[in-house]
Design a protein around this motif. Structure first.
Motif, PDB file in Angstrom:
ATOM      1  N   LYS A  28      17.382  24.146 -12.632  1.00 15.38           N
ATOM      2  CA  LYS A  28      18.817  24.424 -12.674  1.00 15.38           C
ATOM      3  C   LYS A  28      19.652  23.194 -13.017  1.00 15.38           C
ATOM      4  N   ASN A  29      19.094  22.009 -12.818  1.00 13.55           N
ATOM      5  CA  ASN A  29      19.851  20.770 -13.031  1.00 13.55           C
ATOM      6  C   ASN A  29      19.090  19.871 -14.002  1.00 13.55           C
ATOM      7  N   GLY A  30      18.892  20.360 -15.221  1.00 12.21           N
ATOM      8  CA  GLY A  30      18.000  19.715 -16.167  1.00 12.21           C
ATOM      9  C   GLY A  30      18.552  18.517 -16.919  1.00 12.21           C
ATOM     10  N   PHE A  31      19.843  18.192 -16.745  1.00 11.11           N
ATOM     11  CA  PHE A  31      20.404  17.041 -17.451  1.00 11.11           C
ATOM     12  C   PHE A  31      20.167  15.798 -16.607  1.00 11.11           C
ATOM     13  N   ALA A  32      19.288  14.910 -17.099  1.00  5.76           N
ATOM     14  CA  ALA A  32      18.800  13.798 -16.276  1.00  5.76           C
ATOM     15  C   ALA A  32      19.157  12.443 -16.877  1.00  5.76           C
ATOM     16  N   LEU A  33      18.923  11.411 -16.071  1.00  6.78           N
ATOM     17  CA  LEU A  33      19.051  10.029 -16.514  1.00  6.78           C
ATOM     18  C   LEU A  33      17.645   9.476 -16.637  1.00  6.78           C
ATOM     19  N   LEU A  34      17.243   9.144 -17.872  1.00  2.38           N
ATOM     20  CA  LEU A  34      15.900   8.645 -18.156  1.00  2.38           C
ATOM     21  C   LEU A  34      15.944   7.116 -18.158  1.00  2.38           C
ATOM     22  N   ILE A  35      15.156   6.485 -17.261  1.00  5.63           N
ATOM     23  CA  ILE A  35      15.247   5.044 -17.050  1.00  5.63           C
ATOM     24  C   ILE A  35      13.895   4.376 -17.255  1.00  5.63           C
ATOM     25  N   ASN A  36      13.920   3.246 -17.980  1.00  4.63           N
ATOM     26  CA  ASN A  36      12.701   2.451 -18.149  1.00  4.63           C
ATOM     27  C   ASN A  36      13.081   0.999 -18.429  1.00  4.63           C
ATOM     28  N   GLN A  37      12.068   0.166 -18.671  1.00  9.92           N
ATOM     29  CA  GLN A  37      12.284  -1.209 -19.100  1.00  9.92           C
ATOM     30  C   GLN A  37      12.120  -1.256 -20.609  1.00  9.92           C
ATOM     31  N   HIS A  44      21.027   9.461 -21.030  1.00  8.07           N
ATOM     32  CA  HIS A  44      21.331  10.782 -20.478  1.00  8.07           C
ATOM     33  C   HIS A  44      20.713  11.822 -21.406  1.00  8.07           C
ATOM     34  N   VAL A  45      19.840  12.658 -20.861  1.00 10.70           N
ATOM     35  CA  VAL A  45      19.062  13.541 -21.730  1.00 10.70           C
ATOM     36  C   VAL A  45      18.644  14.810 -20.979  1.00 10.70           C
ATOM     37  N   TYR A  56       5.082  19.252 -15.447  1.00  5.13           N
ATOM     38  CA  TYR A  56       5.412  18.057 -16.224  1.00  5.13           C
ATOM     39  C   TYR A  56       6.802  18.248 -16.821  1.00  5.13           C
ATOM     40  N   LEU A  57       7.373  17.166 -17.325  1.00  3.48           N
ATOM     41  CA  LEU A  57       8.696  17.221 -17.937  1.00  3.48           C
ATOM     42  C   LEU A  57       8.582  17.061 -19.444  1.00  3.48           C
ATOM     43  N   LEU A  58       9.458  17.742 -20.155  1.00  4.98           N
ATOM     44  CA  LEU A  58       9.434  17.769 -21.614  1.00  4.98           C
ATOM     45  C   LEU A  58      10.813  17.366 -22.116  1.00  4.98           C
ATOM     46  N   GLY A  59      10.862  16.477 -23.123  1.00  7.88           N
ATOM     47  CA  GLY A  59      12.160  16.075 -23.644  1.00  7.88           C
ATOM     48  C   GLY A  59      12.057  15.330 -24.962  1.00  7.88           C
ATOM     49  N   ASN A 111       4.452   2.576 -20.079  1.00 11.22           N
ATOM     50  CA  ASN A 111       4.686   4.024 -20.068  1.00 11.22           C
ATOM     51  C   ASN A 111       5.264   4.541 -18.754  1.00 11.22           C
ATOM     52  N   GLU A 112       5.576   3.643 -17.808  1.00  5.93           N
ATOM     53  CA  GLU A 112       6.185   4.060 -16.546  1.00  5.93           C
ATOM     54  C   GLU A 112       7.643   4.457 -16.780  1.00  5.93           C
ATOM     55  N   ILE A 113       8.042   5.591 -16.217  1.00  6.81           N
ATOM     56  CA  ILE A 113       9.389   6.118 -16.449  1.00  6.81           C
ATOM     57  C   ILE A 113       9.952   6.705 -15.153  1.00  6.81           C
ATOM     58  N   LEU A 114      11.259   6.692 -15.038  1.00  8.16           N
ATOM     59  CA  LEU A 114      11.950   7.322 -13.910  1.00  8.16           C
ATOM     60  C   LEU A 114      13.003   8.264 -14.465  1.00  8.16           C
TER      61      LEU A 114
END
Length: 204
Positions: A21-30, A39-40, A53-56, A72-75
């Motif tokens: 229901k809340n699929g708009f996320a903040l994708l964070i990495n180095q 924002h994706v 799993y997540l798809l984007g 490849n680590e992501i938050l």
């Protein structure tokens, strides 16, 4: 994420519903030696064995994807309804606070081929077009329009851990809990109304 025990959300079905229901996320990495965030929209999907799993996707001109190869680590940070809670709504003196629901998804990112990226794009579009009167279908778009898909980097995120929190005034007694809901419902603020609904669902 720092989570007080009273506010910890561990029910997997509830977490999956929240992510849907809340699929708009903040994708964070180095990336390039610094923290990077985009924002994706992300879609929660499931493998044939039921593994989530997540798809984007992001734009190829977004430098963030350069960091995917290095690490490849992501938050992915997902947020839901949130609202200021005035302590004037209590029947006793206390401090104001903020109610909210948030989910942090940690994982490993895997870059998709162009064909896989298009399939991911189809799942995203199908999800958000399902309530449209005249839904758009990726497979019905012209070859000219679909050339734009060449400009994206598709990916999936293998989920390694999830931290989830719902801070909904669970520490309040029933009288004050109901008072908070009533006060939120009087505000002309969609977030306040959504928070009131979440609180009613959490403690019927």
């Amino acid at each position: 994420m720092y989570i007080l025990e009273n506010y910890s959300l561990t029910n997997q079905a509830e977490i999956h519903e929240f992510l849907h229901k809340n699929g708009f996320a903040l994708l964070i990495n180095q990336t390039l030696g610094k923290l990077w965030a985009t924002h994706v929209p992300l879609v929660l999907d499931f493998k044939s064995d039921g593994t989530p799993y997540l798809l984007g996707h992001i734009s190829k001109v977004n430098p963030q994807h350069e960091g995917f190869a290095e690490n490849n680590e992501i938050l992915a940070v997902f947020t839901g309804p949130h609202a200021y809670i005035s302590s004037s709504w209590y029947d006793h003196e206390n401090v104001p606070t903020w109610n909210y629901i948030a989910v942090h998804v940690y994982g490993k990112i895997k870059i998709h081929s162009h064909e896989e990226a298009v399939l991911g794009l189809k799942k995203l579009v199908d999800k958000y077009e399902e309530k449209s009167e005249n839904p758009i279908r990726v497979e019905n778009l012209s070859e000219k329009t679909m050339r734009e898909a060449r400009g994206i980097i598709g990916f999936e995120i293998e989920i390694t851990s999830i931290e989830a929190q719902k801070k909904l005034s669970q520490n309040r007694d029933d009288v004050n809990y109901k008072n908070i809901i009533s006060e939120l419902e009087t505000l002309k603020d969609p977030q306040a109304k959504a928070m009131a609904d979440a609180m009613k669902k959490n403690r019927p």
